[in-house]
Each structure stands twice: as C-alpha cells, then as structure tokens.
Scaffold this motif. Structure first.
Motif, PDB file in Angstrom:
ATOM      1  N   LYS A 165       0.835  -1.212   0.000  1.00 45.91           N
ATOM      2  CA  LYS A 165       0.000   0.000   0.000  1.00 45.91           C
ATOM      3  C   LYS A 165       0.868   1.259   0.000  1.00 45.91           C
ATOM      4  N   MET A 166       1.958   1.237   0.773  1.00 47.61           N
ATOM      5  CA  MET A 166       2.769   2.442   0.935  1.00 47.61           C
ATOM      6  C   MET A 166       3.639   2.729  -0.279  1.00 47.61           C
TER       7      MET A 166
ATOM      8  N   VAL B 281       3.227   9.182   3.498  1.00 45.47           N
ATOM      9  CA  VAL B 281       2.311   8.110   3.901  1.00 45.47           C
ATOM     10  C   VAL B 281       1.499   8.644   5.090  1.00 45.47           C
TER      11      VAL B 281
ATOM     12  N   ASP C  90      11.723   6.816  -6.170  1.00 43.42           N
ATOM     13  CA  ASP C  90      11.390   8.224  -5.887  1.00 43.42           C
ATOM     14  C   ASP C  90      12.546   9.168  -6.191  1.00 43.42           C
TER      15      ASP C  90
ATOM     16  N   THR D 145       5.184   8.515  -5.594  1.00 45.44           N
ATOM     17  CA  THR D 145       4.754   9.827  -6.106  1.00 45.44           C
ATOM     18  C   THR D 145       5.418  10.971  -5.343  1.00 45.44           C
TER      19      THR D 145
ATOM     20  N   GLU E 289       4.604  11.700  -2.212  1.00 45.74           N
ATOM     21  CA  GLU E 289       3.701  12.154  -1.141  1.00 45.74           C
ATOM     22  C   GLU E 289       4.073  11.451   0.166  1.00 45.74           C
TER      23      GLU E 289
ATOM     24  N   ILE F 218       2.275   5.267  -2.719  1.00 47.12           N
ATOM     25  CA  ILE F 218       2.298   6.654  -2.211  1.00 47.12           C
ATOM     26  C   ILE F 218       3.718   7.205  -2.312  1.00 47.12           C
TER      27      ILE F 218
END
Ligand code: B4P
Length: 193
Positions: A49-50, A60, A136, A56, A58, A53
């Motif tokens: 799930k993380m 968590v 990232d 991008t 952003e 995020i």
C-alpha cells in the motif's frame, strides 16, 4: 536519554549523517523511510500500500509511521537515546512524538536542521538514483514534488520547535566529513554536559 531529530529536505543528508552519528554517540537510529522500504522489500500488505504513495513523493499517513515509531521506542534497550531521521514529517507527527516521549519520561532535546539549497538537493538525488535505484529518486518531477511536500507539510515543524527552544540550524553543504563534524559538535554539547 537524549533524543535528537535530524531534519531537512529530501537529499539534505539526513540518512547519510544519521548512520555515523548513531554509531559515534550510541544513539538508536530510527528512519521511517528505511522502515517503509523494508516493508516494501519484504512484500508485506502495508509495504504494497505504501509503495504507491512513496513513488509519487507524497507522505504516507501519519498513523502508519507513528505506530512504527512507538513500537521501536518500546523495544529499544541499551542506547543513550534516539536519533529520529525523517520523522516527524508533519506537525501532527511531532505532537504525537512529543506525547510518546513525555509519557515515557523523555522529551525532544534538539532538532538539528540541515540547510541545503534546492539545486544541490536535486543534484544529489539524481546522482543517488544511479546508485540506489530508488523509484522516488529517478523522476525529476517526483523529486520536485518531494521538495514541495517538504515545504508545505514538514517545514512548519521548524516553527513548532523554535517555540520550544530546540531548533538548531546546521550548514548542510560541504563534505560529508565536515558536516559530520558540525553535527557532532552540537550533539557533544548535550552528551558532555
Ligand atoms: P526518506 O527515506 O526519509 O528519504 P529522503 O528524504 O530522500 O532522505 P534520505 O535520508 O534518504 O537522503 P539523504 O538526504 O541522506 O523518505 C522517503 C519517502 O518515505 C518519503 O518521500 C515519504 O513518502 C516516506 N516517508 C518517510 N518517512 C515518513 C514520515 N515520517 N511520514 C510520512 N511519510 C514518510 O541523502 C541523499 C543523497 O545525498 C545520498 O545519495 C547521499 O550520498 C548524498 N549526500 C549526502 N550528504 C552529502 C554531501 N554532504 N555532499 C554530497 N552528497 C551528499
């Protein structure tokens, strides 16, 4: 126990310096970025799930990292204190950390803020992308978003810490050894008093 926050924008040298400082001063190094990447590498549900995020740029959700940190604080023994790296990243995380430490008879002793200009940050992260393969770091647009997120959500913590009298800016440009020396001098001021 003495508790330090190492703080600064993405690419400012937090992780790089934390590893060395933790060893020198017998501090437990807690990096939420490393913990999240370990979840991803282990293929856990949380990691899956993380990772979307993080890719991008952003942040968590606060509750995810607060829970991770609380578990580590309670399982740590035999250290002179904690070196929090990349945590807190929002004022809500800072308030949660302060409460967590206060409940255990501790406080945040100092916030060491690495000051590095924008172009140097981008240069370092692009260089790291070649070595680390971190998703990232690869995309310049994601790097810019991480810097924007830092300014919008993380930088307000500086004012919070200024009000508590624990804000300590550090010049984060120069050789890794020089910056280590600057940070070590500040930490020594606590450990030797
Ligand atoms: P982090 O892992 O914290 O990543 P970072 O901000 O890029 O810093 P890092 O410590 O890795 O890099 P450093 O500056 O040392 O976070 C990654 C992501 O995880 C976040 O974007 C977010 O999505 C999520 N996350 C983590 N914590 C969170 C939280 N609390 N709440 C919500 N989300 C969270 O080093 C960068 C490069 O510069 C390296 O290659 C290094 O070798 C180089 N370098 C360092 N010092 C140098 C120097 N003096 N000169 C030249 N190069 C240098």
């Amino acid at each position: 126990m003495l508790n330090f926050l190492i703080f600064g924008p993405p690419g400012s040298g937090k992780g790089t310096q934390s590893v060395r400082l933790a060893e020198k001063f017998n501090l437990k190094h807690l990096s939420t970025g490393d913990m999240l990447r370990a979840e991803i590498a282990a293929g856990t549900e949380l990691g899956k799930k993380m990772s979307a995020i993080m890719a991008t740029g952003e942040l968590v959700p606060d509750e995810v990292v607060i829970e991770m940190i609380a578990a580590r604080i309670d399982s740590t023994k035999d250290s002179a204190g904690f070196l929090f790296d990349g945590f807190p990243r929002t004022v809500a995380q800072t308030e949660a950390l302060e409460a967590m430490l206060n409940e255990r008879g501790m406080k945040i002793d100092s916030m060491l803020v690495l000051d590095v200009d924008h172009d140097e940050l981008v240069k370092r992260l692009i260089l790291r992308a070649e070595l680390s393969g971190r998703p990232d770091d690869k995309d310049p647009a994601v790097i810019e978003n991480r810097i924007d997120v830092y300014k919008a959500k993380t930088e307000p913590i500086i004012e919070f810490c200024r009000q508590r009298g624990i804000y300590q800016p550090v010049d984060g440009v120069g050789s890794i050894d020089d910056i280590f020396g600057r940070l070590s001098n500040l930490i020594s001021g606590y450990t030797e008093s």
